[in-house]
Scaffold this active site. Structure first.
Site, PDB file in Angstrom:
ATOM      1  N   TYR A  24       1.034  -1.710  -0.075  1.00  0.00           N
ATOM      2  CA  TYR A  24       0.269  -0.343   0.022  1.00  0.00           C
ATOM      3  C   TYR A  24       1.223   1.180  -0.257  1.00  0.00           C
ATOM      4  CZ  TYR A  24      -3.270   3.503   1.549  1.00  0.00           C
ATOM      5  OH  TYR A  24      -3.890   4.658   1.934  1.00  0.00           O
ATOM      6  N   GLU A  40      -3.571   7.219  -4.219  1.00  0.00           N
ATOM      7  CA  GLU A  40      -3.674   6.092  -3.713  1.00  0.00           C
ATOM      8  C   GLU A  40      -3.229   5.591  -3.728  1.00  0.00           C
ATOM      9  OE1 GLU A  40      -6.906   4.370  -2.239  1.00  0.00           O
ATOM     10  OE2 GLU A  40      -6.046   4.602   0.165  1.00  0.00           O
TER      11      GLU A  40
END
Ligand code: GDP
Ligand code: MN
Length: 389
Positions: free
Chosen positions: A109, A197
Site C-alpha cells: 500500500y 492512493e
C-alpha cells in the site's frame, strides 16, 4: 473531484509510475480487437466507478480468453456497482478497464495525502496492501509507516529508502520505489491533488513494482487552474443534487436526516445543523445559499431540498447582512408558491429590515412558521418533522 482508475493510470504513466498495459472499453468497443492490441489471451476486467471495494463486489474479474472477456464486460457494462463504499443504489458502470494480467508476488500500500495536523504532505506506506487500509490502521497500527515531507526541501531520497525498507523491498526495487514516490509527489503538486492512493502496489512474479490500482482526488478549489483535469470529470458518478447545486452556485451536500436546511453562509449552516442535532433532529442536507441571495437562488434551493423524499420539514435560517430581510422574505414566499411547498417551513430571519421581513411572513395562510429565536426555530422544526407541531 474524483477520476476513474483508467484516467488515473494515464496520469501515472505520464509521471513515470509503472502501470499494467490496459485500455478502457465501453459497450461499443470491439473487445477482440482490444485484446489483440494488448497482445494476449488472458486479461483482467475492471468496472470503472468512483468507488473502491470493487474486488469484493465482483467489479474485478479475470478472463482467460475472449469469450470470458466478453462475458465479464457484458455483465458489468450497463449495471450498477454496489460496494461497501457506495450507497445501496450503487454507481453506474459505463466503462471497464481491460488490462493484461500480472502475476502477483505481494501486495503493498502506498498513498500521498495532506496531513492537516502537521500541515504537510504525508506518504503512508504499508506492507499490508490490497486490504482496506482503515482496517489495517485500526487492527495493526504498527504495520502503517508514515513519512512527512518538509515543504522547503521536498521529498528526500533517504525517506524513500526508509519506506522501501519498511515495505520489505530490496536492491533495484528500492530505486523503483523512489521513482514511484517521486512521480506521485510531482503529480500531486503539478495537478493540485488532495490524495493519491495505490492499493495495491504490487511486486510482480519477476520482482518489478507495478501500480495495480490508482485513485486520485483533486482539490476542487484548484480545478479552475487545471482544465485538463476538469475535462476528466464524470458527472454520472456524482450525487445528482450536488451536481445541480453547483450549476446555481449553491453549496449543497446530501445527508441522511429528514430536516432540510437552507442557510446563508457556511459557518451559519454548520451551526444550524449542530443546533438541529442538539434539539434531537437530523439534518437532511448542508446548504449554503451564499451571501448575495436572490429569489431565483432561493427557489432552486427549495427545489433541491424537496427533491429528497426524506425531507419532512425545512428550516430556513438567514442573516440579512448584505441582503435585506424583506427581500429574503419575498423570495421565500415566491419560492414556496412556485415550488408548491406543502411540508412545514420554519423561518428564522435576523438583520437589516427584519421587522418588514417578519411582517411579510405572518398570516400568509401557508404552512409557514416565522420564528424570532434560532433555538426555538430548531426545536419547532424538529417537532414539525416528527409530526407533533
Ligand atoms: P478495488 O477493490 O476497487 O480497490 O480494486 P483493485 O484494483 O484494488 O483490485 C482488487 C484486487 O483484485 C487486488 O487487490 C488484486 O488482488 C486483484 N487484481 C486486480 N488486478 C489484478 C491482476 O491483474 N491480476 C491478478 N491476479 N489480480 C488482480
Ligand atoms: Mn484497490
Amino acid at each position: 473531484m474524483n477520476i476513474h482508475e483508467y484516467q488515473a493510470k494515464q496520469l501515472f504513466k505520464a509521471y513515470g509510475i509503472p502501470v499494467p498495459e490496459g485500455l478502457p472499453a465501453d459497450k461499443n468497443t470491439d473487445l477482440i480487437n482490444l485484446l489483440s492490441q494488448l497482445g494476449g489471451q488472458s486479461c483482467v476486467v475492471k468496472a470503472q466507478v468512483h468507488a473502491g471495494g470493487r474486488g469484493k463486489a465482483g467489479g474485478v474479474k479475470l478472463a482467460k480468453n475472449p469469450v470470458e472477456l466478453r462475458e465479464a464486460a457484458q455483465a458489468m457494462l450497463g449495471s450498477r456497482m454496489v460496494t461497501h463504499q457506495t450507497d445501496a443504489k450503487g454507481l453506474p458502470v459505463s466503462q471497464v478497464l481491460v488490462e493484461r494480467t500480472t502475476g502477483i508476488a505481494c501486495e503493498l500500500y502506498l498513498s500521498l495525502l495532506v496531513d492537516r495536523g502537521s500541515e504537510r504532505m504525508m506518504f503512508i506506506a504499508s506492507a499490508a496492501g490490497g486490504m482496506d487500509i482503515e482496517t489495517v490502521a485500526h487492527e495493526h497500527p504498527e504495520r502503517i509507516y508514515a513519512v512527512l515531507i518538509n515543504p522547503i526541501v521536498g521529498l528526500q531520497s533517504y525517506q524513500c529508502r526508509n519506506m522501501a525498507y519498511r515495505l520489505g523491498l530490496k536492491g533495484a526495487q528500492t530505486k523503483s520505489l523512489e521513482k514511484i514516490a517521486r512521480g506521485m509527489y510531482q503529480l500531486f503538486l503539478d495537478k493540485d491533488a488532495s490524495q493519491i492512493e495505490i492499493n495495491p502496489l504490487i511486486v510482480t512474479d519477476s520482482g518489478d513494482l507495478l501500480a495495480l490500482d490508482a485513485k486520485i482526488n483533486f482539490d476542487d478549489n484548484a480545478l479552475g487552474l487545471h482544465p485538463d483535469i476538469l475535462a476528466l470529470k464524470d458527472p454520472s458518478q456524482e450525487d445528482l443534487r450536488e451536481n445541480a447545486a453547483q450549476q446555481f452556485g449553491l453549496n449543497y451536500i446530501t445527508l441522511e436526516g429528514n430536516i432540510g436546511c437552507m442557510v446563508n453562509g457556511a459557518g451559519l449552516a454548520m451551526a444550524t445543523m449542530d443546533l438541529v442535532k442538539l434539539k434531537g433532529g437530523k439534518p437532511a442536507n448542508f446548504l449554503d445559499v451564499g451571501g448575495g441571495t436572490n429569489v431565483e437562488k432561493v427557489c432552486e434551493a427549495f427545489k433541491l431540498i424537496l427533491s429528497d423524499s426524506n425531507v419532512k420539514a425545512v428550516l430556513v435560517n438567514i442573516f440579512g447582512g448584505i441582503v435585506k430581510c424583506d427581500v429574503i422574505a419575498q423570495g421565500i414566499l415566491e419560492a414556496i408558491k412556485q415550488v408548491h411547498v406543502t411540508i412545514p417551513v420554519v423561518v428564522r430571519l435576523e438583520g437589516t429590515n427584519v421587522e418588514e421581513g417578519r411582517a411579510l411572513l405572518s398570516d400568509t395562510g401557508l404552512n409557514l412558521y416565522a420564528s424570532e429565536d434560532l433555538s426555538h426555530a430548531a426545536e419547532q422544526v424538529v417537532a414539525l418533522a416528527r409530526g407533533v407541531a
